[in-house]
Design a protein around this motif. Structure first.
Motif, PDB file in Angstrom:
ATOM      1  N   UNK A  69       0.810  -1.217   0.000  1.00 36.09           N
ATOM      2  CA  UNK A  69       0.000   0.000   0.000  1.00 36.09           C
ATOM      3  C   UNK A  69       0.845   1.270   0.000  1.00 36.09           C
ATOM      4  N   UNK A  70       2.114   1.162   0.439  1.00 37.69           N
ATOM      5  CA  UNK A  70       2.971   2.343   0.485  1.00 37.69           C
ATOM      6  C   UNK A  70       3.188   2.908  -0.914  1.00 37.69           C
ATOM      7  N   UNK A  71       3.313   2.044  -1.909  1.00 37.54           N
ATOM      8  CA  UNK A  71       3.482   2.510  -3.290  1.00 37.54           C
ATOM      9  C   UNK A  71       2.238   3.264  -3.756  1.00 37.54           C
ATOM     10  N   UNK A  72       1.065   2.745  -3.403  1.00 40.36           N
ATOM     11  CA  UNK A  72      -0.180   3.411  -3.780  1.00 40.36           C
ATOM     12  C   UNK A  72      -0.313   4.763  -3.091  1.00 40.36           C
ATOM     13  N   UNK A  73       0.077   4.835  -1.819  1.00 38.72           N
ATOM     14  CA  UNK A  73      -0.006   6.099  -1.085  1.00 38.72           C
ATOM     15  C   UNK A  73       0.963   7.131  -1.662  1.00 38.72           C
ATOM     16  N   UNK A  74       2.146   6.673  -2.091  1.00 40.08           N
ATOM     17  CA  UNK A  74       3.110   7.598  -2.683  1.00 40.08           C
ATOM     18  C   UNK A  74       2.523   8.241  -3.931  1.00 40.08           C
ATOM     19  N   UNK A  75       1.842   7.446  -4.755  1.00 41.44           N
ATOM     20  CA  UNK A  75       1.216   7.995  -5.963  1.00 41.44           C
ATOM     21  C   UNK A  75       0.048   8.910  -5.591  1.00 41.44           C
ATOM     22  N   UNK A  77      -0.326  10.719  -3.114  1.00 42.89           N
ATOM     23  CA  UNK A  77       0.123  11.992  -2.536  1.00 42.89           C
ATOM     24  C   UNK A  77       0.312  13.070  -3.595  1.00 42.89           C
ATOM     25  N   UNK A  78       0.400  12.687  -4.868  1.00 46.44           N
ATOM     26  CA  UNK A  78       0.582  13.664  -5.951  1.00 46.44           C
ATOM     27  C   UNK A  78      -0.474  13.548  -7.038  1.00 46.44           C
ATOM     28  N   UNK A  79      -1.497  12.738  -6.796  1.00 45.06           N
ATOM     29  CA  UNK A  79      -2.584  12.593  -7.774  1.00 45.06           C
ATOM     30  C   UNK A  79      -3.898  12.889  -7.062  1.00 45.06           C
ATOM     31  N   UNK A  80      -4.379  14.135  -7.106  1.00 45.81           N
ATOM     32  CA  UNK A  80      -5.600  14.485  -6.371  1.00 45.81           C
ATOM     33  C   UNK A  80      -6.818  13.707  -6.838  1.00 45.81           C
ATOM     34  N   UNK A  81      -6.799  13.231  -8.077  1.00 37.48           N
ATOM     35  CA  UNK A  81      -7.933  12.458  -8.572  1.00 37.48           C
ATOM     36  C   UNK A  81      -8.124  11.157  -7.794  1.00 37.48           C
ATOM     37  N   UNK A  82      -7.044  10.611  -7.222  1.00 40.73           N
ATOM     38  CA  UNK A  82      -7.184   9.415  -6.371  1.00 40.73           C
ATOM     39  C   UNK A  82      -7.837   9.799  -5.052  1.00 40.73           C
ATOM     40  N   UNK A  83      -7.381  10.874  -4.451  1.00 37.67           N
ATOM     41  CA  UNK A  83      -7.944  11.330  -3.180  1.00 37.67           C
ATOM     42  C   UNK A  83      -9.415  11.703  -3.341  1.00 37.67           C
ATOM     43  N   UNK A  84      -9.753  12.317  -4.476  1.00 33.88           N
ATOM     44  CA  UNK A  84     -11.129  12.761  -4.720  1.00 33.88           C
ATOM     45  C   UNK A  84     -12.043  11.621  -5.159  1.00 33.88           C
ATOM     46  N   UNK A  85     -11.467  10.475  -5.531  1.00 31.52           N
ATOM     47  CA  UNK A  85     -12.269   9.317  -5.887  1.00 31.52           C
ATOM     48  C   UNK A  85     -12.523   9.128  -7.365  1.00 31.52           C
ATOM     49  N   UNK A  86     -11.985  10.002  -8.220  1.00 30.64           N
ATOM     50  CA  UNK A  86     -12.173   9.840  -9.663  1.00 30.64           C
ATOM     51  C   UNK A  86     -11.326   8.700 -10.214  1.00 30.64           C
ATOM     52  N   UNK A 111     -11.987   9.275 -18.642  1.00 33.46           N
ATOM     53  CA  UNK A 111     -10.806   9.698 -17.886  1.00 33.46           C
ATOM     54  C   UNK A 111      -9.648   8.752 -18.192  1.00 33.46           C
ATOM     55  N   UNK A 112      -8.552   9.310 -18.650  1.00 34.02           N
ATOM     56  CA  UNK A 112      -7.339   8.531 -18.921  1.00 34.02           C
ATOM     57  C   UNK A 112      -6.582   8.389 -17.608  1.00 34.02           C
ATOM     58  N   UNK A 113      -6.788   7.269 -16.922  1.00 40.46           N
ATOM     59  CA  UNK A 113      -6.235   7.119 -15.579  1.00 40.46           C
ATOM     60  C   UNK A 113      -4.710   7.061 -15.576  1.00 40.46           C
ATOM     61  N   UNK A 114      -4.131   6.393 -16.567  1.00 38.80           N
ATOM     62  CA  UNK A 114      -2.673   6.321 -16.615  1.00 38.80           C
ATOM     63  C   UNK A 114      -2.091   7.708 -16.857  1.00 38.80           C
ATOM     64  N   UNK A 115      -2.675   8.448 -17.795  1.00 41.43           N
ATOM     65  CA  UNK A 115      -2.200   9.800 -18.065  1.00 41.43           C
ATOM     66  C   UNK A 115      -2.322  10.712 -16.860  1.00 41.43           C
ATOM     67  N   UNK A 116      -3.440  10.578 -16.121  1.00 42.16           N
ATOM     68  CA  UNK A 116      -3.647  11.382 -14.912  1.00 42.16           C
ATOM     69  C   UNK A 116      -2.563  11.088 -13.878  1.00 42.16           C
ATOM     70  N   UNK A 117      -2.240   9.806 -13.692  1.00 41.44           N
ATOM     71  CA  UNK A 117      -1.256   9.430 -12.678  1.00 41.44           C
ATOM     72  C   UNK A 117       0.172   9.777 -13.098  1.00 41.44           C
ATOM     73  N   UNK A 121       2.086  16.413 -18.669  1.00 42.25           N
ATOM     74  CA  UNK A 121       3.209  16.909 -19.462  1.00 42.25           C
ATOM     75  C   UNK A 121       4.143  15.764 -19.810  1.00 42.25           C
ATOM     76  N   UNK A 122       5.005  16.004 -20.794  1.00 37.88           N
ATOM     77  CA  UNK A 122       5.892  14.953 -21.281  1.00 37.88           C
ATOM     78  C   UNK A 122       6.841  14.424 -20.207  1.00 37.88           C
ATOM     79  N   UNK A 123       7.119  15.235 -19.184  1.00 39.05           N
ATOM     80  CA  UNK A 123       8.098  14.802 -18.176  1.00 39.05           C
ATOM     81  C   UNK A 123       7.503  13.925 -17.082  1.00 39.05           C
ATOM     82  N   UNK A 124       6.181  13.607 -17.182  1.00 39.64           N
ATOM     83  CA  UNK A 124       5.545  12.718 -16.196  1.00 39.64           C
ATOM     84  C   UNK A 124       5.805  13.212 -14.771  1.00 39.64           C
ATOM     85  N   UNK A 125       5.511  14.471 -14.536  1.00 37.23           N
ATOM     86  CA  UNK A 125       5.898  15.131 -13.285  1.00 37.23           C
ATOM     87  C   UNK A 125       5.255  14.506 -12.053  1.00 37.23           C
TER      88      UNK A 125
END
Length: 229
Positions: A69-75, A77-86, A111-117, A121-125
């Motif tokens: 679950x730590x890997x999921x939490x790390x993602x 932390x920078x993907x608000x769509x996960x926190x918001x439930x989208x 919703x392009x979930x991979x693109x959102x995560x 931008x091209x640098x996958x910030x």
């Protein structure tokens, strides 16, 4: 980390809920019982590490650095769509200190979930930021390789899901029978399809709940799947 002891690391975490620090523990077996090719965690007083709070007993928090679950939490932390439930994290397959695959699915249409995560931008910030969170204790350690995060698109169709889970390798064909599966990849991608020590196929199998066997294109997949136990 505040102190190292024979059986644990004593740590301090900040509890935003109450506004002051809390005592915490990372048990040494949690840092030592890692895969054979992953170096155990060696912390010094003052080091900062990202960990998951697993339990709180007697005012002390127990932390984990190897929980999937730590890997999921790390993602998250920078993907608000996960926190918001989208976006929903469906599954995680992780080899701590080496590599993790995180499967995501949308809960809203178009919703392009991979693109959102990854980050638009091209640098996958977003992925890079999550990568830094997960590898916080490795920032200043040139002797430690970083754990790699991969975002996988979940699919209800098992065949498509397995093909996605094998990425970054491109799968040309799949056979599935029960929990056994055979995937075909080009000869040039065969080593990557299997992965070092079989890791890519292993993590794809954990993610999809299948036993994955990789073969080169041109092999008879029907015959190959019937040879599986």
């Amino acid at each position: 980390m505040s102190a190292g002891r024979p059986n644990r690391f004593d740590c301090v975490i900040y509890d935003a809920g109450v506004g002051h620090p809390r005592e915490a523990t990372i048990w040494r077996p949690d840092t030592a019982n890692l895969p054979a090719d992953v170096a155990p965690l060696h912390l010094q007083p003052g080091d900062v590490v990202t960990a998951l709070v697993m339990a709180a007993e007697g005012g002390t928090y127990e932390l984990s650095i190897d929980a999937p679950e730590l890997a999921a939490r790390a993602i998250a932390s920078h993907v608000p769509e996960i926190v918001e439930g989208a976006v929903e994290v469906v599954a995680v397959a992780r080899k701590p200190g080496n590599r993790a695959k995180v499967a995501v699915a949308p809960t809203v249409p178009n919703l392009n979930t991979v693109g959102v995560c990854l980050g638009k931008r091209d640098n996958h910030y977003r992925l890079h930021a999550a990568h830094r969170v997960l590898n916080r204790h490795r920032w200043d350690r040139s002797d430690l390789t970083w754990e790699r995060l991969e975002i996988i698109a979940f699919a209800a169709d098992r065949r498509r899901y397995l093909m996605n889970a094998m990425r970054p390798v491109i799968v040309s064909d799949v056979r599935i029978r029960g929990r056994q599966s055979v995937v075909a990849v080009s000869g040039l991608q065969y080593r990557g399809g299997v992965g070092r020590g079989g890791l890519n196929a292993e993590l794809a199998g954990r993610l999809t709940d299948l036993n994955v066997h990789v073969v080169a294109e041109g092999e008879d997949l029907d015959a190959a799947i019937h040879r599986r136990p």
